[in-house]
Every structure is written in C-alpha cells, then in structure tokens.
Design a protein around this motif. Structure first.
Motif, short mmCIF file in Angstrom:
data_model
loop_
_atom_site.label_atom_id
_atom_site.label_comp_id
_atom_site.label_asym_id
_atom_site.label_seq_id
_atom_site.Cartn_x
_atom_site.Cartn_y
_atom_site.Cartn_z
N TYR A 133 -4.72 8.62 3.28
CA TYR A 133 -5.22 7.78 2.19
C TYR A 133 -4.07 7.03 1.53
CZ TYR A 133 -7.82 6.47 -2.00
OH TYR A 133 -8.41 5.78 -3.02
N GLY A 134 -4.25 5.71 1.42
CA GLY A 134 -3.27 4.89 0.73
C GLY A 134 -3.96 4.10 -0.37
N SER B 186 0.86 -1.18 0.00
CA SER B 186 0.00 0.00 0.00
C SER B 186 0.90 1.23 0.00
CB SER B 186 -0.89 0.00 1.24
OG SER B 186 -1.73 1.13 1.22
N VAL B 187 0.56 2.19 -0.84
CA VAL B 187 1.34 3.43 -0.94
C VAL B 187 0.46 4.59 -0.48
CG1 VAL B 187 2.50 5.02 -2.52
CG2 VAL B 187 2.77 2.56 -2.81
N ALA B 188 0.91 5.30 0.55
CA ALA B 188 0.18 6.47 1.03
C ALA B 188 0.33 7.60 0.02
CB ALA B 188 0.70 6.90 2.39
N VAL B 189 -0.79 8.14 -0.42
CA VAL B 189 -0.76 9.26 -1.36
C VAL B 189 -1.16 10.56 -0.67
CG1 VAL B 189 -1.09 7.87 -3.43
CG2 VAL B 189 -3.09 8.70 -2.18
N SER C 129 11.45 7.66 5.79
CA SER C 129 10.47 7.24 4.80
C SER C 129 10.83 5.86 4.27
CB SER C 129 10.47 8.23 3.63
OG SER C 129 9.78 7.73 2.52
N ILE D 111 3.23 11.93 -2.22
CA ILE D 111 3.69 10.59 -1.80
C ILE D 111 4.90 10.73 -0.88
CG2 ILE D 111 4.77 8.45 -2.61
CD1 ILE D 111 2.89 8.56 -5.04
N ALA E 207 3.66 12.08 2.51
CA ALA E 207 2.85 11.10 3.23
C ALA E 207 3.68 9.91 3.72
CB ALA E 207 1.71 10.61 2.34
N SER E 208 4.84 9.69 3.12
CA SER E 208 5.67 8.55 3.51
C SER E 208 6.52 8.82 4.75
CB SER E 208 6.59 8.16 2.35
OG SER E 208 7.64 9.10 2.20
#
Length: 142
Positions: free
Chosen positions: A26-27, A19-22, A53, A42, A45-46
């Motif tokens: 929210y990911g 999952s990548v947090a944008v 990160s 990104i 959020a990381s």
C-alpha cells in the motif's frame, strides 16, 4: 549510493509529488509541500530486494536528480514557502489553486468580502489564465 540514518520519528518533506509506500502492498500519494513522519513501516516498505531504499537519497540531492530528474524530498519540516501549487514552472497547479480560491470566494455572500477574496486570489496566484479561440469563417478578410 549512501545509506541514510533516518529513523522512525524523523521528518522529511516533499518538493514534488510522489507515492510513499506505507506497507509492502500500500502506497499513498504525497503532494509537494507535505511533511511526513518516517515510521518503521515506511522504512521497511521502502526497501528493495537488495536492502536499498529511496530514503537513502534524503541527503544526496545529486542522486535524487539522477533518479527523479529533480530534488524530490529533503530532511526536516517543510519550509512555509513550499506549497503544493508553487513549484517553479508548474503553471497547471498554480492555475488550479487560483480556480479553487476564486470558487471559494464566489461562495461568500457579502459582495465586498467576495471582491476582496477574488482580489486576494489574483494577488496570490497571479493573473487568471484565460483562453481565446480566434477563428475565421469562409469569406472573412484576413
């Protein structure tokens, strides 16, 4: 842990799903084989509370193995041979891809084209997974 020099506009690709947090709240799930353009959002959020990160690990495969148990992502465009269904040992994804390809083939109305599409699926994904249940009834000779 080394800090990365990833900048907005750089590309990373994924060798396994994550999952990548944008945004901070929210990911989005990213599958193996996906290429993602890194954005300012990104990157921001990381960051954890210490300013570290997961993107810092892009060039440190040993640290990725320590954190995730495998190399999960790398810098650049995803190689063409890395597909969502072909991770070593991932028989479940390969089986699902095969089922989807055969289902799509069955939608083809021309019987010759349909057979060719099923054969192509078998060639691409390997033999179809089947299951058998062997049981005995009371009184059967074993």
């Amino acid at each position: 842990m080394t800090k990365t020099d990833l900048q907005p506009g750089d590309l990373i690709h994924f060798l396994s799903a994550m999952s990548v947090a944008v945004s901070p709240d929210y990911g989005v799930p990213v599958q193996r084989g996906a290429t993602v353009e890194v954005t300012k959002e990104i990157i921001e959020a990381s960051l954890d509370r210490n300013g570290n990160s997961w993107l810092d690990l892009v060039d440190d495969e040993g640290a990725q193995v320590a954190r995730y148990g495998q190399v999960t992502f790398r810098r650049g465009q995803c190689p063409e041979d890395v597909l969502w269904w072909n991770a070593p040992g991932d028989d479940a994804s390969r089986g699902l891809a095969h089922v989807k390809a055969v289902e799509a083939a069955r939608e083809i109305s021309d019987p010759i084209e349909r057979r060719l599409a099923v054969a192509k699926a078998d060639e691409t994904f390997g033999p179809r997974m089947t299951s058998r249940s062997l049981g005995y009834l009371p009184g059967d000779k074993v």
